[in-house]
Scaffold this motif. Structure first.
Motif, PDB file in Angstrom:
ATOM      1  N   LYS A   1      30.677 -15.388   7.834  1.00  0.00           N
ATOM      2  CA  LYS A   1      31.123 -14.378   8.816  1.00  0.00           C
ATOM      3  C   LYS A   1      31.059 -14.956  10.221  1.00  0.00           C
ATOM      4  N   VAL A   2      29.979 -15.670  10.513  1.00  0.00           N
ATOM      5  CA  VAL A   2      29.833 -16.306  11.824  1.00  0.00           C
ATOM      6  C   VAL A   2      30.910 -17.372  12.010  1.00  0.00           C
ATOM      7  N   ALA A   3      31.167 -18.165  10.955  1.00  0.00           N
ATOM      8  CA  ALA A   3      32.191 -19.213  11.037  1.00  0.00           C
ATOM      9  C   ALA A   3      33.559 -18.611  11.343  1.00  0.00           C
ATOM     10  N   GLN A   4      33.860 -17.489  10.709  1.00  0.00           N
ATOM     11  CA  GLN A   4      35.142 -16.838  10.976  1.00  0.00           C
ATOM     12  C   GLN A   4      35.204 -16.294  12.400  1.00  0.00           C
ATOM     13  N   ALA A   5      34.064 -15.894  12.925  1.00  0.00           N
ATOM     14  CA  ALA A   5      34.012 -15.475  14.328  1.00  0.00           C
ATOM     15  C   ALA A   5      34.288 -16.667  15.239  1.00  0.00           C
ATOM     16  N   VAL A   6      33.784 -17.842  14.846  1.00  0.00           N
ATOM     17  CA  VAL A   6      34.091 -19.065  15.602  1.00  0.00           C
ATOM     18  C   VAL A   6      35.596 -19.269  15.652  1.00  0.00           C
ATOM     19  N   TRP A   7      36.235 -19.136  14.502  1.00  0.00           N
ATOM     20  CA  TRP A   7      37.689 -19.333  14.443  1.00  0.00           C
ATOM     21  C   TRP A   7      38.411 -18.366  15.380  1.00  0.00           C
ATOM     22  N   GLN A   8      37.972 -17.095  15.365  1.00  0.00           N
ATOM     23  CA  GLN A   8      38.640 -16.090  16.195  1.00  0.00           C
ATOM     24  C   GLN A   8      38.475 -16.387  17.681  1.00  0.00           C
TER      25      GLN A   8
ATOM     26  N   ASP B   1      36.543 -24.522  24.020  1.00  0.00           N
ATOM     27  CA  ASP B   1      35.574 -24.580  25.116  1.00  0.00           C
ATOM     28  C   ASP B   1      34.813 -23.261  25.283  1.00  0.00           C
ATOM     29  N   LYS B   2      35.417 -22.167  24.814  1.00  0.00           N
ATOM     30  CA  LYS B   2      34.784 -20.854  24.926  1.00  0.00           C
ATOM     31  C   LYS B   2      33.963 -20.501  23.680  1.00  0.00           C
ATOM     32  N   ALA B   3      33.892 -21.446  22.726  1.00  0.00           N
ATOM     33  CA  ALA B   3      33.159 -21.184  21.484  1.00  0.00           C
ATOM     34  C   ALA B   3      31.663 -21.395  21.705  1.00  0.00           C
ATOM     35  N   THR B   4      31.105 -20.606  22.614  1.00  0.00           N
ATOM     36  CA  THR B   4      29.670 -20.662  22.904  1.00  0.00           C
ATOM     37  C   THR B   4      28.938 -19.739  21.927  1.00  0.00           C
ATOM     38  N   VAL B   5      27.643 -19.951  21.796  1.00  0.00           N
ATOM     39  CA  VAL B   5      26.847 -19.113  20.895  1.00  0.00           C
ATOM     40  C   VAL B   5      26.944 -17.649  21.313  1.00  0.00           C
ATOM     41  N   ARG B   6      26.897 -17.391  22.609  1.00  0.00           N
ATOM     42  CA  ARG B   6      26.965 -16.005  23.098  1.00  0.00           C
ATOM     43  C   ARG B   6      28.312 -15.355  22.764  1.00  0.00           C
ATOM     44  N   ASN B   7      29.424 -16.069  23.005  1.00  0.00           N
ATOM     45  CA  ASN B   7      30.753 -15.505  22.721  1.00  0.00           C
ATOM     46  C   ASN B   7      30.956 -15.292  21.228  1.00  0.00           C
ATOM     47  N   ILE B   8      30.459 -16.217  20.434  1.00  0.00           N
ATOM     48  CA  ILE B   8      30.614 -16.102  18.980  1.00  0.00           C
ATOM     49  C   ILE B   8      29.768 -14.952  18.447  1.00  0.00           C
ATOM     50  N   ALA B   9      28.550 -14.800  18.988  1.00  0.00           N
ATOM     51  CA  ALA B   9      27.687 -13.692  18.578  1.00  0.00           C
ATOM     52  C   ALA B   9      28.355 -12.352  18.870  1.00  0.00           C
TER      53      ALA B   9
END
Length: 201
Positions: free
Chosen positions: A13-20, A28-36
């Motif tokens: 689920k987290v990985a798919q959030a990374v993709w989105q 560059d915006k794939a930070t832990v905070r943005n992905i969370a």
């Protein structure tokens, strides 16, 4: 009774959030905070699964490879028809045929740029290259073992040429999907393979 959490599904689920996040805003915006935020999880929960951004991106990149390999394993059971049609199906495994596969490749290309500066991600990039290259070998060896390839072909060169064709079609499937619908891609691949064959194909 405490709720049982499927940790693998949660990580996916987290990985798919990374993709989105990558699709919406770039890697560059794939930070832990943005992905969370995208995954609707707290940063502390994210830290429970991934200790840093590099580990998270690596898992997300590897998941794309695993999904591709799983599709190949499921589709390989569906072979029927002539050796030429079987070879065509193998080649098409590596070109996006639907929206989900297009998204995966689009994200993969973003990962690939990141991989240039990350040794662990370079390993995954190399693995993807090897998987595709072996697929092209597999397709042409089916034709060769069926005595359908022209006798004077340089196999190594033809595998490289087929790899280049597939790589180009896959990228253009992302960039210009309307100009390269699946049926057109199938026709291009079939025509290329047929040109490598004797008249018996």
């Amino acid at each position: 009774m405490p709720k049982i959490v499927d940790h693998q599904k949660q990580k996916e689920k987290v990985a798919q959030a990374v993709w989105q996040v990558i699709l919406k805003s770039g890697i560059d915006k794939a930070t832990v905070r943005n992905i969370a935020e995208e995954a609707n999880l707290s940063v502390s929960t994210m830290r429970h699964y991934f200790t840093n951004q590099s580990e998270l991106l690596y898992f997300s990149m590897n998941l794309i490879i695993e999904r591709m390999e799983a599709r190949i394993q499921s589709r390989v059971q569906q072979f029927d028809g002539s050796p030429l049609e079987a070879a065509q199906k193998i080649v098409l495994f590596f070109i996006p045929q639907n929206k989900e596969e297009q998204i995966e490749l689009q994200v993969w290309l973003a990962f690939h740029a990141k991989a240039l500066s990350d040794a662990k991600m370079i390993e995954l990039s190399d693995k993807m290259y090897s998987d595709v290259y072996r697929g092209m070998e597999w397709a042409l060896h089916i034709l060769k073992e069926s005595n359908l390839l022209k006798q004077d072909l340089d196999m190594e060169l033809e595998i490289d040429r087929l790899y280049g064709l597939v790589d180009g079609l896959a990228i253009h499937r992302i960039l210009k999907p309307d100009l390269l619908p699946p049926e057109k891609i199938r026709a291009i691949v079939f025509h290329h393979l047929k040109e490598l064959c004797t008249k018996q194909c």
